[in-house]
Design a protein around this motif. Structure first.
Motif, mmCIF file in Angstrom:
data_model
loop_
_atom_site.group_PDB
_atom_site.id
_atom_site.type_symbol
_atom_site.label_atom_id
_atom_site.label_comp_id
_atom_site.label_asym_id
_atom_site.label_seq_id
_atom_site.Cartn_x
_atom_site.Cartn_y
_atom_site.Cartn_z
ATOM 1 N N PRO A 74 72.181 0.862 38.587
ATOM 2 C CA PRO A 74 73.314 1.739 38.488
ATOM 3 C C PRO A 74 72.978 3.128 37.874
ATOM 4 O O PRO A 74 73.605 4.064 37.623
ATOM 5 N N ASN A 75 71.605 2.900 37.064
ATOM 6 C CA ASN A 75 71.206 4.125 36.520
ATOM 7 C C ASN A 75 70.011 4.881 37.496
ATOM 8 O O ASN A 75 69.411 6.103 37.040
ATOM 9 N N SER B 254 69.087 10.335 28.249
ATOM 10 C CA SER B 254 69.710 10.618 29.171
ATOM 11 C C SER B 254 70.446 12.086 29.379
ATOM 12 O O SER B 254 70.954 12.207 28.126
ATOM 13 N N VAL B 255 70.519 12.636 30.119
ATOM 14 C CA VAL B 255 71.138 14.041 30.639
ATOM 15 C C VAL B 255 72.586 13.787 31.295
ATOM 16 O O VAL B 255 72.469 13.236 32.612
ATOM 17 N N GLY B 256 73.564 14.273 30.862
ATOM 18 C CA GLY B 256 74.760 14.328 31.727
ATOM 19 C C GLY B 256 75.546 13.336 31.743
ATOM 20 O O GLY B 256 76.937 13.329 31.870
ATOM 21 N N LYS B 257 75.093 12.092 31.705
ATOM 22 C CA LYS B 257 75.701 10.698 31.681
ATOM 23 C C LYS B 257 74.964 9.743 30.844
ATOM 24 O O LYS B 257 73.715 9.957 30.627
ATOM 25 N N LYS B 258 75.850 8.801 30.634
ATOM 26 C CA LYS B 258 75.200 7.741 29.522
ATOM 27 C C LYS B 258 74.419 6.610 30.370
ATOM 28 O O LYS B 258 74.717 6.344 31.695
ATOM 29 N N ILE B 259 73.396 6.033 29.865
ATOM 30 C CA ILE B 259 72.564 5.022 30.692
ATOM 31 C C ILE B 259 73.649 3.612 30.406
ATOM 32 O O ILE B 259 74.106 3.544 29.647
ATOM 33 N N GLN B 260 73.325 2.853 31.546
ATOM 34 C CA GLN B 260 74.280 1.669 31.522
ATOM 35 C C GLN B 260 73.235 0.458 31.288
ATOM 36 O O GLN B 260 72.094 0.160 32.070
ATOM 37 N N PHE B 261 73.180 -0.197 30.187
ATOM 38 C CA PHE B 261 72.236 -1.389 29.885
ATOM 39 C C PHE B 261 73.127 -2.778 29.843
ATOM 40 O O PHE B 261 74.597 -2.554 29.916
ATOM 41 N N PHE B 262 72.400 -3.866 30.278
ATOM 42 C CA PHE B 262 73.149 -5.110 30.494
ATOM 43 C C PHE B 262 72.238 -6.040 29.737
ATOM 44 O O PHE B 262 71.098 -5.816 29.298
ATOM 45 N N PRO C 164 67.107 0.225 32.314
ATOM 46 C CA PRO C 164 67.139 0.848 33.659
ATOM 47 C C PRO C 164 65.624 0.532 34.376
ATOM 48 O O PRO C 164 64.656 0.366 33.771
ATOM 49 N N GLY C 165 65.803 0.598 35.519
ATOM 50 C CA GLY C 165 64.561 0.131 36.341
ATOM 51 C C GLY C 165 64.161 0.959 37.576
ATOM 52 O O GLY C 165 64.549 1.947 37.577
ATOM 53 N N PHE C 166 63.825 0.286 38.593
ATOM 54 C CA PHE C 166 63.189 0.873 39.799
ATOM 55 C C PHE C 166 63.830 0.350 41.157
ATOM 56 O O PHE C 166 63.000 0.737 41.956
ATOM 57 N N SER C 167 64.762 0.013 41.185
ATOM 58 C CA SER C 167 65.497 -0.287 42.372
ATOM 59 C C SER C 167 66.500 0.470 42.535
ATOM 60 O O SER C 167 67.334 1.117 41.887
ATOM 61 N N TRP D 243 66.955 9.931 33.161
ATOM 62 C CA TRP D 243 66.526 9.203 31.960
ATOM 63 C C TRP D 243 65.257 9.203 31.631
ATOM 64 O O TRP D 243 64.530 9.508 32.662
ATOM 65 N N THR D 244 64.750 8.967 30.424
ATOM 66 C CA THR D 244 63.240 9.026 30.045
ATOM 67 C C THR D 244 63.174 8.195 28.696
ATOM 68 O O THR D 244 64.253 8.007 28.210
ATOM 69 N N PHE D 245 61.943 7.857 28.270
ATOM 70 C CA PHE D 245 61.769 7.118 26.986
ATOM 71 C C PHE D 245 60.460 7.372 26.607
ATOM 72 O O PHE D 245 59.616 7.787 27.364
ATOM 73 N N CYS D 246 60.317 7.197 25.119
ATOM 74 C CA CYS D 246 58.950 7.006 24.590
ATOM 75 C C CYS D 246 58.900 5.241 24.102
ATOM 76 O O CYS D 246 60.068 4.883 23.748
ATOM 77 N N GLU D 247 57.866 4.906 23.770
ATOM 78 C CA GLU D 247 57.830 3.407 23.386
ATOM 79 C C GLU D 247 57.232 3.535 21.688
ATOM 80 O O GLU D 247 56.441 4.599 21.416
#
Length: 560
Positions: free
Chosen positions: A148-149, A118-126, A141-144, A154-158
């Motif tokens: 809050p993210n 993530s850039v600039g701020k942290k990701i919020q996980f629950f 993080p999702g698609f709604s 943000w981005t990712f690899c698996e």
């Protein structure tokens, strides 16, 4: 390659309601490392931003979800007492762009993992409580728009790392975001996966906005921007915040009508299953000899087609019906069933015929137009032998190092912009398939020296764009291209080299006829008629025949 799905649904409105409510933070218990496993993981930042965070999520060998912390230890999620409880901060700050990065030693296998940035701020996980004796659920993080993210870049690899191997993958099945690249060393040798080309994310967003203007479907709603208008990510249509309604309906109606009188043959590409032929009767596509597992092939909805996982396209796994469903899903997303060869799937059509119908998966079309690797829907690997897009994975049975880099190059203007301002020397070898944008072409496996991909299906009106080529203080004298052509007698065309746009100043032109075959490669030089210094975007535009006339493997410029 099917992208691993989010473990639980995203936070949605419930998350928004909880954000202002103090909640107890559940403790995470570090798990002692099992003897044996050890893998150095280096996380690097080349995005141009000096505020980048990384996270490593997944499950341990006992299927317990958790995080790898900055210390390299795996921390299992404790079972919370309430839904959507915030996870403790296991972010890994990466420091200044272009630095050495952070190296952790993974001392425990991690299954079904993701490396997030993530850039600039942290990701919020629950985390949600376990249900029915299972494990707690990590909410990613999702698609709604209520997540809050949503406005976090943000981005990712698996990946999965177990006793058998390390398997790491970059996929665009769910979304396209800021670029990530990977490299490994180990028993399989040195391997690397390139990042999304510079400018590709913006080009994809612009293409979807243009497609919305053409057909009115909500392609533009797939583009997520921050408050300044910068593109953060582009969602796959299965995650669209706005329904596509009956978008595929007219196309499916035509398909079902065609196969009332014409048999549809699907090759499962599995010798144990073979091929199945079927026709439509009373609204059901029935394949002789195929066990439908209780799920009939009725007309799929638009959501069924985009997801490849619901309704008649439900796929239960490795049985014959699943193989047929996968190939129907691919044909519907690519809109190939009404073509002349469409009654023979998947071998009756070529990659150059994909996405040609006005009703098609334009997200997938534009992903492949702007990215040289990565699947765009779950069964994007279906196709004639050698025709599948490059899936962007690394696999090693005994890895000795793994590096994951966030950003598109050694320099740049920030995350989320497709790599920022990174440049490439005009005097190095530029792979044709590394384009940042294109029009009307496809990539394929290349048998030339060096292998990789070449760009083909090239005819008049096509073009390829390459962002940020650095010519230095003096103009080159020659342009050299690695070309092949299997064009029929009388078919020829030209390759124009232009600066900054497909209609910009012309530096050179190569005219070409057949070289004896589509993989019969020749290096063709031409003197420049114009000059270029400094950094420019370079476009190769194609003129002449409206039939395919050339394949391109690589090009370069020369000072002599």
């Amino acid at each position: 390659m099917i992208s691993r799905r989010t473990l639980l649904t995203t936070a949605g409105t419930a998350t928004a309601a909880l954000l202002g409510t103090p909640l107890l933070m559940p403790a995470l218990d570090p798990v002692a490392a099992a003897a044996g496993p050890s893998l150095p993981l280096t996380l690097r930042n080349t995005s141009g931003s000096n505020t980048v965070y990384a996270y490593v999520t997944g499950s341990d060998s006992s299927n317990r979800p958790g995080f790898v912390g900055p210390d390299g230890a795996f921390h299992v999620l404790a079972n919370p007492s309430s839904n959507l409880t915030p996870v403790p901060d296991y972010s890994i700050p990466l420091g200044a762009s272009g630095g050495a990065g952070v190296t952790l030693t993974l001392a425990q296998y991690v299954i079904g993992g993701r490396v997030w940035f993530s850039v600039g701020k942290k990701i919020q996980f629950f985390v949600n409580p376990a249900v029915g004796g299972g494990q707690p659920g990590l909410v990613e993080p999702g698609f709604s728009t209520n997540d809050p993210n949503w406005l976090t870049d943000w981005t990712f690899c698996e990946f999965t790392w177990n006793a058998a191997n390390l398997y790491a993958n970059i996929s665009y099945v769910d979304l396209v975001a800021a670029p990530v690249s990977m490299a490994t060393t180990g028993a399989a040798g040195n391997q690397a996966v390139s990042p999304l080309p510079a400018g590709a994310l913006t080009a994809l967003a612009n293409g979807l906005t243009a497609q919305h203007a053409i057909d009115g479907a909500p392609w533009d709603q797939l583009v997520v921007k921050d408050s300044s208008g910068t593109v953060l990510r582009v969602l796959a249509p299965t995650h669209s915040p706005v329904s596509f309604g009956n978008y595929f309906g007219p196309y499916v109606d035509q398909v079902w009508s065609r196969f009332q009188s014409t048999p549809l043959t699907v090759d499962t590409q599995n010798p144990a299953f073979g091929s199945f032929s079927g026709t439509v009767s009373n609204g059901v596509l029935t394949f002789a000899g195929l066990n439908a597992d209780g799920v009939a092939f009725t007309k799929p909805s638009t959501d069924d087609i985009f997801s490849c996982a619901s309704g008649p396209l439900y796929n239960s796994g490795g049985d014959a019906r699943g193989a047929v469903a996968a190939r129907l899903s691919a044909a519907l997303n690519r809109s190939t069933l009404l073509l002349a060869g469409g009654a023979q799937q998947p071998s009756g059509v070529t990659a150059g015929q994909y996405y040609q119908n006005a009703i098609t998966n334009h997200y997938a079309r534009l992903v492949h137009a702007n990215a040289s690797i990565g699947y765009a829907f779950p069964y994007d690997d279906v196709g004639p032998s050698g025709s599948a897009p490059v899936d962007g994975h690394l696999q090693d049975p005994a890895p000795t190092s793994w590096t994951v880099t966030f950003g598109g190059g050694s320099s740049g203007s920030g995350g989320g912009g497709g790599g920022g301002g990174s440049t490439v020397s005009a005097y190095g070898t530029v792979q044709a398939a590394s384009y940042s944008s294109h029009n009307g072409t496809q990539t394929e496996a290349c048998s030339d020296t060096g292998g990789g991909q070449d760009v083909g299906w090239i005819h008049a009106g096509c073009w390829l764009g390459y962002t940020g080529l650095d010519f230095g203080p003096s103009s080159p004298r020659r342009f050299l291209a690695r070309l092949a052509s299997g064009a029929a007698a009388g078919i020829s065309g030209g390759i124009e080299v232009r600066l900054d746009s497909p209609t910009g100043p012309k530096l050179a032109e190569i005219d070409l006829a057949s070289t004896g075959g589509w993989q019969s490669w020749q290096t063709v030089p031409i003197n420049l008629s114009g000059s270029a210094t400094g950094v420019h975007d370079v476009y190769l535009t194609f003129i002449g025949s409206t039939s395919d006339f050339v394949n391109l493997h690589w090009f370069t410029f020369s000072a002599t």
